[in-house]
Motif scaffolding. Structure first.
Motif, PDB file in Angstrom:
ATOM      1  N   ARG A 128      20.467 -32.864  19.263  1.00 55.48           N
ATOM      2  CA  ARG A 128      20.679 -34.086  18.490  1.00 55.48           C
ATOM      3  C   ARG A 128      21.288 -33.804  17.113  1.00 55.48           C
ATOM      4  NH1 ARG A 128      17.262 -38.513  19.578  1.00 55.48           N
ATOM      5  NH2 ARG A 128      17.207 -38.829  21.808  1.00 55.48           N
ATOM      6  N   LYS A 129      22.291 -32.942  17.074  1.00 54.32           N
ATOM      7  CA  LYS A 129      23.035 -32.582  15.865  1.00 54.32           C
ATOM      8  C   LYS A 129      22.219 -31.754  14.867  1.00 54.32           C
ATOM      9  CE  LYS A 129      26.216 -36.411  16.313  1.00 54.32           C
ATOM     10  NZ  LYS A 129      26.892 -37.517  15.666  1.00 54.32           N
ATOM     11  N   LYS A 130      21.062 -31.252  15.265  1.00 56.44           N
ATOM     12  CA  LYS A 130      20.263 -30.357  14.421  1.00 56.44           C
ATOM     13  C   LYS A 130      20.398 -28.947  14.973  1.00 56.44           C
ATOM     14  CE  LYS A 130      16.784 -33.534  12.694  1.00 56.44           C
ATOM     15  NZ  LYS A 130      15.339 -33.682  12.504  1.00 56.44           N
ATOM     16  N   SER A 131      20.942 -28.058  14.162  1.00 60.74           N
ATOM     17  CA  SER A 131      21.249 -26.707  14.614  1.00 60.74           C
ATOM     18  C   SER A 131      20.018 -25.933  15.048  1.00 60.74           C
ATOM     19  CB  SER A 131      21.939 -25.925  13.501  1.00 60.74           C
ATOM     20  OG  SER A 131      23.183 -26.495  13.199  1.00 60.74           O
ATOM     21  N   ILE A 132      20.164 -25.259  16.196  1.00 58.34           N
ATOM     22  CA  ILE A 132      19.104 -24.351  16.634  1.00 58.34           C
ATOM     23  C   ILE A 132      19.577 -22.897  16.589  1.00 58.34           C
ATOM     24  CG2 ILE A 132      17.849 -26.041  17.998  1.00 58.34           C
ATOM     25  CD1 ILE A 132      19.081 -24.795  20.505  1.00 58.34           C
ATOM     26  N   CYS A 133      20.891 -22.675  16.805  1.00 55.41           N
ATOM     27  CA  CYS A 133      21.428 -21.322  16.675  1.00 55.41           C
ATOM     28  C   CYS A 133      22.934 -21.393  16.442  1.00 55.41           C
ATOM     29  CB  CYS A 133      21.086 -20.472  17.887  1.00 55.41           C
ATOM     30  SG  CYS A 133      21.884 -20.972  19.422  1.00 55.41           S
ATOM     31  N   TRP A 134      23.498 -20.287  15.960  1.00 50.73           N
ATOM     32  CA  TRP A 134      24.912 -20.240  15.633  1.00 50.73           C
ATOM     33  C   TRP A 134      25.348 -18.784  15.527  1.00 50.73           C
ATOM     34  CZ3 TRP A 134      20.938 -22.156  12.835  1.00 50.73           C
ATOM     35  CH2 TRP A 134      20.493 -21.392  11.762  1.00 50.73           C
ATOM     36  N   THR A 135      26.642 -18.564  15.683  1.00 48.56           N
ATOM     37  CA  THR A 135      27.225 -17.246  15.477  1.00 48.56           C
ATOM     38  C   THR A 135      27.178 -16.945  13.980  1.00 48.56           C
ATOM     39  OG1 THR A 135      28.758 -17.659  17.288  1.00 48.56           O
ATOM     40  CG2 THR A 135      29.290 -15.827  15.812  1.00 48.56           C
ATOM     41  N   TRP A 136      26.720 -15.751  13.648  1.00 49.81           N
ATOM     42  CA  TRP A 136      26.635 -15.341  12.245  1.00 49.81           C
ATOM     43  C   TRP A 136      28.024 -15.159  11.660  1.00 49.81           C
ATOM     44  CZ3 TRP A 136      26.335  -9.761  10.383  1.00 49.81           C
ATOM     45  CH2 TRP A 136      26.097  -9.696   9.001  1.00 49.81           C
ATOM     46  N   LEU A 137      28.202 -15.652  10.450  1.00 52.61           N
ATOM     47  CA  LEU A 137      29.434 -15.424   9.696  1.00 52.61           C
ATOM     48  C   LEU A 137      29.138 -14.369   8.634  1.00 52.61           C
ATOM     49  CD1 LEU A 137      30.767 -19.069   9.174  1.00 52.61           C
ATOM     50  CD2 LEU A 137      31.497 -17.375  10.859  1.00 52.61           C
ATOM     51  N   GLN A 154      30.739 -13.024  13.713  1.00 51.54           N
ATOM     52  CA  GLN A 154      30.256 -11.796  14.350  1.00 51.54           C
ATOM     53  C   GLN A 154      29.472 -12.206  15.593  1.00 51.54           C
ATOM     54  OE1 GLN A 154      31.264  -8.900  13.364  1.00 51.54           O
ATOM     55  NE2 GLN A 154      32.187  -9.607  11.471  1.00 51.54           N
ATOM     56  N   PRO A 155      30.116 -12.334  16.746  1.00 57.33           N
ATOM     57  CA  PRO A 155      29.461 -12.864  17.942  1.00 57.33           C
ATOM     58  C   PRO A 155      28.309 -12.003  18.455  1.00 57.33           C
ATOM     59  CG  PRO A 155      31.698 -12.149  18.445  1.00 57.33           C
ATOM     60  CD  PRO A 155      31.531 -12.049  16.963  1.00 57.33           C
ATOM     61  N   GLU A 156      28.181 -10.777  17.970  1.00 51.96           N
ATOM     62  CA  GLU A 156      27.068  -9.938  18.395  1.00 51.96           C
ATOM     63  C   GLU A 156      25.785 -10.217  17.612  1.00 51.96           C
ATOM     64  OE1 GLU A 156      29.233  -7.871  15.139  1.00 51.96           O
ATOM     65  OE2 GLU A 156      29.910  -8.784  16.989  1.00 51.96           O
ATOM     66  N   VAL A 157      25.867 -11.133  16.634  1.00 51.59           N
ATOM     67  CA  VAL A 157      24.699 -11.520  15.839  1.00 51.59           C
ATOM     68  C   VAL A 157      24.556 -13.034  15.876  1.00 51.59           C
ATOM     69  CG1 VAL A 157      23.622 -11.501  13.551  1.00 51.59           C
ATOM     70  CG2 VAL A 157      24.920  -9.510  14.324  1.00 51.59           C
ATOM     71  N   LEU A 158      23.326 -13.483  16.137  1.00 50.35           N
ATOM     72  CA  LEU A 158      23.035 -14.907  16.256  1.00 50.35           C
ATOM     73  C   LEU A 158      22.087 -15.332  15.151  1.00 50.35           C
ATOM     74  CD1 LEU A 158      23.551 -17.241  18.328  1.00 50.35           C
ATOM     75  CD2 LEU A 158      21.326 -16.649  19.303  1.00 50.35           C
ATOM     76  N   GLY A 159      22.413 -16.404  14.470  1.00 46.71           N
ATOM     77  CA  GLY A 159      21.473 -17.038  13.550  1.00 46.71           C
ATOM     78  C   GLY A 159      20.594 -17.970  14.365  1.00 46.71           C
ATOM     79  N   VAL A 160      19.275 -17.896  14.162  1.00 40.93           N
ATOM     80  CA  VAL A 160      18.344 -18.718  14.928  1.00 40.93           C
ATOM     81  C   VAL A 160      17.364 -19.388  13.987  1.00 40.93           C
ATOM     82  CG1 VAL A 160      16.584 -18.750  16.742  1.00 40.93           C
ATOM     83  CG2 VAL A 160      18.517 -17.179  16.926  1.00 40.93           C
ATOM     84  N   ARG A 161      17.159 -20.671  14.176  1.00 39.20           N
ATOM     85  CA  ARG A 161      16.215 -21.440  13.363  1.00 39.20           C
ATOM     86  C   ARG A 161      14.789 -20.958  13.604  1.00 39.20           C
ATOM     87  NH1 ARG A 161      17.529 -25.785   9.923  1.00 39.20           N
ATOM     88  NH2 ARG A 161      15.559 -26.591   9.198  1.00 39.20           N
ATOM     89  N   LEU A 207      14.946 -19.091  21.315  1.00 39.75           N
ATOM     90  CA  LEU A 207      15.742 -20.319  21.397  1.00 39.75           C
ATOM     91  C   LEU A 207      14.887 -21.525  21.775  1.00 39.75           C
ATOM     92  CD1 LEU A 207      19.010 -18.922  23.010  1.00 39.75           C
ATOM     93  CD2 LEU A 207      18.589 -19.526  20.608  1.00 39.75           C
ATOM     94  N   ASN A 208      13.902 -21.318  22.633  1.00 39.72           N
ATOM     95  CA  ASN A 208      12.975 -22.413  22.941  1.00 39.72           C
ATOM     96  C   ASN A 208      12.192 -22.816  21.698  1.00 39.72           C
ATOM     97  OD1 ASN A 208      12.522 -23.461  25.883  1.00 39.72           O
ATOM     98  ND2 ASN A 208      13.200 -21.343  26.064  1.00 39.72           N
ATOM     99  N   ASP A 209      11.746 -21.845  20.919  1.00 37.96           N
ATOM    100  CA  ASP A 209      11.023 -22.155  19.681  1.00 37.96           C
ATOM    101  C   ASP A 209      11.930 -22.896  18.699  1.00 37.96           C
ATOM    102  OD1 ASP A 209       8.774 -20.924  20.714  1.00 37.96           O
ATOM    103  OD2 ASP A 209       8.962 -19.112  19.478  1.00 37.96           O
ATOM    104  N   ALA A 210      13.177 -22.447  18.575  1.00 39.46           N
ATOM    105  CA  ALA A 210      14.122 -23.112  17.675  1.00 39.46           C
ATOM    106  C   ALA A 210      14.356 -24.553  18.128  1.00 39.46           C
ATOM    107  CB  ALA A 210      15.440 -22.336  17.633  1.00 39.46           C
ATOM    108  N   TRP A 211      14.478 -24.749  19.436  1.00 31.87           N
ATOM    109  CA  TRP A 211      14.646 -26.105  19.965  1.00 31.87           C
ATOM    110  C   TRP A 211      13.445 -26.972  19.600  1.00 31.87           C
ATOM    111  CZ3 TRP A 211      11.991 -29.203  23.384  1.00 31.87           C
ATOM    112  CH2 TRP A 211      12.657 -30.334  23.838  1.00 31.87           C
ATOM    113  N   ARG A 212      12.241 -26.438  19.766  1.00 31.94           N
ATOM    114  CA  ARG A 212      11.018 -27.194  19.442  1.00 31.94           C
ATOM    115  C   ARG A 212      10.952 -27.570  17.956  1.00 31.94           C
ATOM    116  NH1 ARG A 212       7.692 -27.404  23.535  1.00 31.94           N
ATOM    117  NH2 ARG A 212       7.755 -25.855  25.157  1.00 31.94           N
ATOM    118  N   ILE A 213      11.438 -26.688  17.100  1.00 36.39           N
ATOM    119  CA  ILE A 213      11.443 -26.958  15.650  1.00 36.39           C
ATOM    120  C   ILE A 213      12.349 -28.143  15.333  1.00 36.39           C
ATOM    121  CG2 ILE A 213      12.198 -26.035  13.411  1.00 36.39           C
ATOM    122  CD1 ILE A 213      11.326 -23.229  14.564  1.00 36.39           C
ATOM    123  N   GLN A 214      13.479 -28.233  16.011  1.00 33.27           N
ATOM    124  CA  GLN A 214      14.490 -29.239  15.688  1.00 33.27           C
ATOM    125  C   GLN A 214      14.450 -30.499  16.548  1.00 33.27           C
ATOM    126  OE1 GLN A 214      15.193 -28.399  12.807  1.00 33.27           O
ATOM    127  NE2 GLN A 214      17.370 -27.964  12.785  1.00 33.27           N
TER     128      GLN A 214
END
Length: 129
Positions: free
Chosen positions: A32-41, A53-60, A106-113
């Motif tokens: 719902r437009k709330k970020s749960i993860c993204w490619t690290w810049l 840097q696609p080998e690193v993921l930012g996770v909420r 990722l499931n935890d990040a989804w639950r947060i958002q």
């Protein structure tokens, strides 16, 4: 070892979650437009544009305490940078994390958002003690 393809596959199983990739190659996943993860810049050079840097993921995550606990538990998998100070997210080295652990993150990040309605639809109503 997890990959960006694993991220996409896992995110696709989460209700009302979307994945977008911008022209620079950065991937974003959101519920719902709330970020749960993204490619690290990463800023590879001062005062220059950040580079995906696609080998690193930012996770909420829930907050600074959880972030620090994850880093302390396994600094080979998890880290942060000054840009994320005070922001509830952890950086995850995909090559160092297993698919099961990534799924949990990722499931935890989804639950947060996710909105409460989605949580209830997925898990049922919370029982009160």
């Amino acid at each position: 070892m997890a990959t960006e393809d694993d991220v996409r596959r896992i995110v696709a199983t989460l209700p009302e979650t979307s994945i977008d990739v911008n022209p620079s190659g950065q991937m974003f996943a959101a519920v719902r437009k709330k970020s749960i993860c993204w490619t690290w810049l990463e800023r590879t050079e001062p005062k220059r544009r950040r580079v995906p840097q696609p080998e690193v993921l930012g996770v909420r995550v829930t907050g600074e305490e959880e972030k620090q606990e994850l880093i302390a538990a396994d600094p080979e998998k998890f880290f942060t940078e000054d840009h994320y100070n005070g922001f509830p997210a952890i950086l995850v080295r995909l090559a160092a994390v297993g698919v099961d652990e990534l799924t949990e993150l990722l499931n935890d990040a989804w639950r947060i958002q996710a909105p409460k309605r989605l949580l209830t639809e997925r898990d049922g109503p919370k029982s009160t003690p």
